[in-house]
Design a protein around this motif. Structure first.
Motif, PDB file in Angstrom:
ATOM      1  N   GLU A 180       0.826  -1.203   0.000  1.00  0.00           N
ATOM      2  CA  GLU A 180       0.000   0.000   0.000  1.00  0.00           C
ATOM      3  C   GLU A 180       0.864   1.258   0.000  1.00  0.00           C
ATOM      4  N   ALA A 181       1.936   1.245   0.771  1.00  0.00           N
ATOM      5  CA  ALA A 181       2.837   2.395   0.817  1.00  0.00           C
ATOM      6  C   ALA A 181       3.512   2.606  -0.537  1.00  0.00           C
ATOM      7  N   ALA A 182       3.919   1.519  -1.179  1.00  0.00           N
ATOM      8  CA  ALA A 182       4.543   1.626  -2.497  1.00  0.00           C
ATOM      9  C   ALA A 182       3.555   2.173  -3.518  1.00  0.00           C
ATOM     10  N   ALA A 183       2.309   1.735  -3.444  1.00  0.00           N
ATOM     11  CA  ALA A 183       1.281   2.226  -4.359  1.00  0.00           C
ATOM     12  C   ALA A 183       1.022   3.712  -4.131  1.00  0.00           C
ATOM     13  N   ALA A 184       1.019   4.130  -2.881  1.00  0.00           N
ATOM     14  CA  ALA A 184       0.803   5.544  -2.564  1.00  0.00           C
ATOM     15  C   ALA A 184       1.969   6.394  -3.086  1.00  0.00           C
ATOM     16  N   ARG A 185       3.190   5.894  -2.921  1.00  0.00           N
ATOM     17  CA  ARG A 185       4.360   6.633  -3.433  1.00  0.00           C
ATOM     18  C   ARG A 185       4.297   6.741  -4.950  1.00  0.00           C
ATOM     19  N   GLU A 186       3.902   5.668  -5.601  1.00  0.00           N
ATOM     20  CA  GLU A 186       3.795   5.687  -7.059  1.00  0.00           C
ATOM     21  C   GLU A 186       2.718   6.668  -7.510  1.00  0.00           C
ATOM     22  N   ALA A 187       1.608   6.709  -6.805  1.00  0.00           N
ATOM     23  CA  ALA A 187       0.537   7.651  -7.137  1.00  0.00           C
ATOM     24  C   ALA A 187       1.020   9.085  -6.965  1.00  0.00           C
ATOM     25  N   GLN A 188       1.796   9.329  -5.922  1.00  0.00           N
ATOM     26  CA  GLN A 188       2.345  10.679  -5.701  1.00  0.00           C
ATOM     27  C   GLN A 188       3.303  11.071  -6.828  1.00  0.00           C
TER      28      GLN A 188
END
Length: 70
Positions: free
Chosen positions: A54-62
Motif C-alpha cells: 500500500e505504501a509503495a502504491a501511494a508513493r507511485e501515485a504521488q
C-alpha cells in the motif's frame, strides 16, 4: 528445517522467504506444537507485506501526480 529457515529469514527481514517457509512448514506439519506461534507470525508478515504494498502504491501515485503537474 522449514521452521528454522523461516525464523532465519524473518530475522533477516526477508519477509517473502520467511512467509513461504512458515506456510510450507504448517502445510507439512499441521499439528506442529508451535503452530499458534507460527500462525501468528504468518499473520504479522502478511500484514506487514500488505502495508508495504500500500505504501509503495501511494508513493507511485504521488510520483504520477507530480509528473502530471510538471
Amino acid at each position: 528445517l522449514l521452521y528454522n529457515i523461516g525464523s532465519a529469514a524473518d530475522r533477516l527481514q526477508l519477509e517473502r522467504e520467511a512467509l513461504a517457509a512458515f506456510e510450507e512448514y504448517v502445510q507439512r506439519l499441521p499439528d506442529a506444537p508451535n503452530r499458534r506461534e507460527v500462525d501468528g507470525r504468518v499473520r504479522v508478515l502478511r500484514q506487514h507485506m500488505e502495508a508495504e504494498r500500500e505504501a509503495a502504491a501511494a508513493r507511485e501515485a504521488q510520483r504520477a501526480a507530480a509528473a502530471d503537474d510538471a
